[in-house]
Design a protein around this motif. Structure first.
Motif, PDB file in Angstrom:
ATOM      1  N   SER A 167       6.585 -24.819   9.641  1.00 29.63           N
ATOM      2  CA  SER A 167       6.133 -24.784  10.823  1.00 29.63           C
ATOM      3  C   SER A 167       4.885 -24.359  11.419  1.00 29.63           C
ATOM      4  O   SER A 167       4.251 -23.811  10.523  1.00 29.63           O
ATOM      5  CB  SER A 167       7.434 -24.358  11.644  1.00 29.63           C
ATOM      6  N   ASN A 168       4.463 -24.671  12.835  1.00 22.12           N
ATOM      7  CA  ASN A 168       3.266 -24.050  13.117  1.00 22.12           C
ATOM      8  C   ASN A 168       3.251 -22.710  13.142  1.00 22.12           C
ATOM      9  O   ASN A 168       2.286 -22.018  12.656  1.00 22.12           O
ATOM     10  CB  ASN A 168       2.871 -24.570  14.676  1.00 22.12           C
ATOM     11  N   LYS A 169       4.444 -21.900  13.252  1.00 23.85           N
ATOM     12  CA  LYS A 169       4.468 -20.558  13.352  1.00 23.85           C
ATOM     13  C   LYS A 169       4.138 -20.105  11.834  1.00 23.85           C
ATOM     14  O   LYS A 169       3.539 -19.141  11.584  1.00 23.85           O
ATOM     15  CB  LYS A 169       5.667 -20.118  13.870  1.00 23.85           C
ATOM     16  N   GLU A 179      -0.972 -19.447  16.495  1.00 19.27           N
ATOM     17  CA  GLU A 179      -0.338 -20.765  16.591  1.00 19.27           C
ATOM     18  C   GLU A 179      -1.243 -21.931  17.675  1.00 19.27           C
ATOM     19  O   GLU A 179      -1.125 -23.044  17.109  1.00 19.27           O
ATOM     20  CB  GLU A 179       1.004 -20.556  17.240  1.00 19.27           C
ATOM     21  N   GLY A 180      -1.825 -21.271  18.559  1.00 25.57           N
ATOM     22  CA  GLY A 180      -2.825 -22.390  19.239  1.00 25.57           C
ATOM     23  C   GLY A 180      -3.864 -22.716  18.292  1.00 25.57           C
ATOM     24  O   GLY A 180      -4.288 -24.013  18.293  1.00 25.57           O
ATOM     25  N   ASN A 184      -4.403 -26.935  17.385  1.00 24.55           N
ATOM     26  CA  ASN A 184      -5.649 -27.501  17.587  1.00 24.55           C
ATOM     27  C   ASN A 184      -6.305 -28.274  16.414  1.00 24.55           C
ATOM     28  O   ASN A 184      -7.069 -29.301  16.367  1.00 24.55           O
ATOM     29  CB  ASN A 184      -6.917 -26.588  18.067  1.00 24.55           C
ATOM     30  N   TYR A 185      -6.158 -27.655  15.299  1.00 25.51           N
ATOM     31  CA  TYR A 185      -6.501 -28.212  13.824  1.00 25.51           C
ATOM     32  C   TYR A 185      -5.556 -29.406  13.935  1.00 25.51           C
ATOM     33  O   TYR A 185      -5.947 -30.382  13.091  1.00 25.51           O
ATOM     34  CB  TYR A 185      -6.261 -27.357  12.793  1.00 25.51           C
ATOM     35  N   ILE A 186      -4.256 -29.594  14.058  1.00 25.33           N
ATOM     36  CA  ILE A 186      -3.331 -30.531  14.082  1.00 25.33           C
ATOM     37  C   ILE A 186      -3.821 -31.626  14.859  1.00 25.33           C
ATOM     38  O   ILE A 186      -3.858 -32.781  14.475  1.00 25.33           O
ATOM     39  CB  ILE A 186      -1.917 -30.331  14.398  1.00 25.33           C
ATOM     40  N   THR A 187      -4.356 -31.266  16.046  1.00 27.33           N
ATOM     41  CA  THR A 187      -4.839 -32.547  16.942  1.00 27.33           C
ATOM     42  C   THR A 187      -6.038 -33.121  16.393  1.00 27.33           C
ATOM     43  O   THR A 187      -6.087 -34.294  16.303  1.00 27.33           O
ATOM     44  CB  THR A 187      -4.964 -31.911  18.330  1.00 27.33           C
ATOM     45  N   SER A 188      -7.012 -32.260  15.745  1.00 25.46           N
ATOM     46  CA  SER A 188      -8.082 -32.742  15.169  1.00 25.46           C
ATOM     47  C   SER A 188      -7.845 -33.876  14.011  1.00 25.46           C
ATOM     48  O   SER A 188      -8.238 -34.914  13.612  1.00 25.46           O
ATOM     49  CB  SER A 188      -8.860 -31.664  14.627  1.00 25.46           C
ATOM     50  N   ILE A 189      -6.812 -33.320  13.301  1.00 24.37           N
ATOM     51  CA  ILE A 189      -6.195 -34.237  12.068  1.00 24.37           C
ATOM     52  C   ILE A 189      -5.714 -35.424  12.499  1.00 24.37           C
ATOM     53  O   ILE A 189      -6.103 -36.729  12.143  1.00 24.37           O
ATOM     54  CB  ILE A 189      -5.331 -33.361  11.206  1.00 24.37           C
TER      55      ILE A 189
END
Length: 211
Positions: A167-169, A179-180, A184-189
């Motif tokens: 999970s993100n956590k 987690e923020g 942000n990294y996931i959004t970039s991916i």
């Protein structure tokens, strides 16, 4: 406004039973029931259907093929509803645009909640389905086919952990970042790949393909 459904299953007992169950909930309107994937695609192309509940193994056109065509040619959101939990079907269905993958023995209330969640833009996978995906990813993540030149080292780390079911956590604890920052990294991916959600990232990390 009710959620408009189509049910596709070659077993008349299953599809009519599912229609009766879902009709008892005020949120749904079952527009039609059909017996194969081609009928499902043809109906959704000519009618406004919010969600198509699709069995995997059907004559003329199976559920995975129907899912692909529904995603490419209609606004209907396909949800796989089946007794088969084969890894191959799970991966193929998700890669072809399925917004959910549920087993037929699921409690009606959970199916209800899943359909509402899909309607509002989420992707729903049952725990048993996710576990199969995670198990598949865990055994193969070290052999990723992703073009690493497209991503930063940190993005690669995050994709690997997503593929393992973190999970993100959990990712934030593993990599000692907030987690923020993970989000942000996931959004970039997602932006770099054109993917829509975490499960697709895991599949992309495994196959190297954006489908």
């Amino acid at each position: 406004m009710r959620i408009k459904l189509l049910i596709a299953d070659d077993n008349s007992f299953i599809r009519e039973g599912m229609k009766i169950i879902l009709t008892t909930y005020g949120e749904f309107e079952v527009l039609e029931t059909v017996s194969d994937g081609k009928e499902a695609v043809d109906y959704c192309r000519s009618h406004e259907v919010d969600i198509a509940l699709i069995d995997v193994r059907m004559p003329n056109m199976n559920g995975v093929e129907a899912t692909k065509l529904l995603t490419e040619t209609t606004k209907t959101k396909p949800v796989i509803l089946t007794t088969f939990d084969d890894d191959e079907y799970i991966l193929d269905a998700i890669k072809n645009g399925a917004k959910g993958y549920l087993l037929k023995n699921t409690d009606p209330e959970r199916i209800r909640d899943a359909l509402k969640s899909v309607y509002f833009g989420n992707t729903v996978m049952q725990d048993v389905v996710l576990e199969k995906i995670k198990a598949n990813m865990t055994h193969t993540t070290h052999k990723t086919k992703v073009d690493t030149s497209l991503f930063t080292e940190r993005e690669m780390d995050i994709m690997a952990l997503i593929a393992k079911g973190f999970s993100n956590k959990a990712i934030s604890k593993e990599l000692f970042i907030s987690e923020g920052t993970v989000a942000n990294y996931i959004t970039s991916i997602l932006n770099k790949t054109g993917l829509e959600h975490r499960t697709q990232i895991a599949i992309y990390y495994l196959t190297g393909s954006v489908v």
